[in-house]
Design a protein around this motif. Sequence first.
Motif, mmCIF file in Angstrom:
data_model
loop_
_atom_site.group_PDB
_atom_site.id
_atom_site.type_symbol
_atom_site.label_atom_id
_atom_site.label_comp_id
_atom_site.label_asym_id
_atom_site.label_seq_id
_atom_site.Cartn_x
_atom_site.Cartn_y
_atom_site.Cartn_z
ATOM 1 N N ILE A 37 0.887 -1.166 0.000
ATOM 2 C CA ILE A 37 0.000 0.000 0.000
ATOM 3 C C ILE A 37 0.924 1.215 0.000
ATOM 4 O O ILE A 37 1.763 1.355 0.896
ATOM 5 C CB ILE A 37 -0.921 0.030 1.240
ATOM 6 N N VAL A 38 0.794 2.059 -1.025
ATOM 7 C CA VAL A 38 1.719 3.167 -1.205
ATOM 8 C C VAL A 38 1.000 4.514 -1.206
ATOM 9 O O VAL A 38 -0.206 4.596 -1.457
ATOM 10 C CB VAL A 38 2.513 3.010 -2.528
ATOM 11 N N LEU A 39 1.764 5.555 -0.913
ATOM 12 C CA LEU A 39 1.284 6.933 -0.982
ATOM 13 C C LEU A 39 1.971 7.601 -2.164
ATOM 14 O O LEU A 39 3.172 7.409 -2.371
ATOM 15 C CB LEU A 39 1.620 7.684 0.299
ATOM 16 N N PHE A 40 1.202 8.401 -2.920
ATOM 17 C CA PHE A 40 1.771 9.076 -4.085
ATOM 18 C C PHE A 40 1.200 10.479 -4.190
ATOM 19 O O PHE A 40 0.237 10.826 -3.489
ATOM 20 C CB PHE A 40 1.490 8.280 -5.371
ATOM 21 N N GLY A 41 1.795 11.289 -5.037
ATOM 22 C CA GLY A 41 1.375 12.674 -5.201
ATOM 23 C C GLY A 41 -0.014 12.792 -5.797
ATOM 24 O O GLY A 41 -0.488 11.905 -6.507
ATOM 25 N N LYS A 42 -0.671 13.897 -5.506
ATOM 26 C CA LYS A 42 -2.050 14.126 -5.927
ATOM 27 C C LYS A 42 -2.219 14.048 -7.442
ATOM 28 O O LYS A 42 -3.207 13.544 -7.937
ATOM 29 C CB LYS A 42 -2.496 15.499 -5.432
ATOM 30 N N ASP A 91 7.544 8.520 -8.554
ATOM 31 C CA ASP A 91 6.366 9.297 -8.173
ATOM 32 C C ASP A 91 5.767 8.825 -6.852
ATOM 33 O O ASP A 91 4.936 9.505 -6.263
ATOM 34 C CB ASP A 91 5.290 9.209 -9.254
ATOM 35 N N ILE A 92 6.173 7.645 -6.406
ATOM 36 C CA ILE A 92 5.673 7.097 -5.143
ATOM 37 C C ILE A 92 6.490 7.698 -4.003
ATOM 38 O O ILE A 92 7.708 7.677 -4.030
ATOM 39 C CB ILE A 92 5.769 5.563 -5.143
ATOM 40 N N MET A 93 5.778 8.241 -2.998
ATOM 41 C CA MET A 93 6.463 8.904 -1.880
ATOM 42 C C MET A 93 6.861 7.943 -0.771
ATOM 43 O O MET A 93 7.818 8.196 -0.061
ATOM 44 C CB MET A 93 5.579 10.004 -1.328
ATOM 45 N N GLY A 94 6.101 6.845 -0.625
ATOM 46 C CA GLY A 94 6.448 5.910 0.431
ATOM 47 C C GLY A 94 5.486 4.744 0.505
ATOM 48 O O GLY A 94 4.427 4.752 -0.122
ATOM 49 N N ILE A 95 5.871 3.753 1.278
ATOM 50 C CA ILE A 95 5.057 2.564 1.494
ATOM 51 C C ILE A 95 4.430 2.672 2.877
ATOM 52 O O ILE A 95 5.138 2.802 3.877
ATOM 53 C CB ILE A 95 5.922 1.286 1.397
ATOM 54 N N SER A 96 3.091 2.662 2.938
ATOM 55 C CA SER A 96 2.437 2.783 4.237
ATOM 56 C C SER A 96 2.183 1.414 4.869
ATOM 57 O O SER A 96 2.085 1.304 6.072
ATOM 58 C CB SER A 96 1.127 3.559 4.121
#
Length: 98
Positions: free
Chosen positions: A64-69, A89-94
């Motif tokens: 599950i990843v977080l990415f820019g809008k 473009d992926i900021m991190g793994i949540s």
Amino acid sequence: MKFRPLHDRVLIKVLDSEEKTAGGIIIPDTAKEKPQEGEVVAVGPGSKNDNGKVAPMDVKVGDIVLFGKWSGTDVKIDGKEYSIMKESDIMGISKSKK
């Protein structure tokens, strides 16, 4: 799924955002922001470095990843909506699949 991203691209199933606020107010579809969280469905082999060797990907299927809008391109595969973007473009793994 028969789709395989190339190079350092990642196919993401975008997770739906909350329909209610913390106070219980229902948010209409027209006022919702684009979700910024998703599940990795497929990953490419990685990008080639200056020596021609493939650098492995940091994300894997199930993360599950977080990415820019405004990251990625929305695509439809087998009737389902996904977003495809570069790994950068992926900021991190949540949440990581174990």
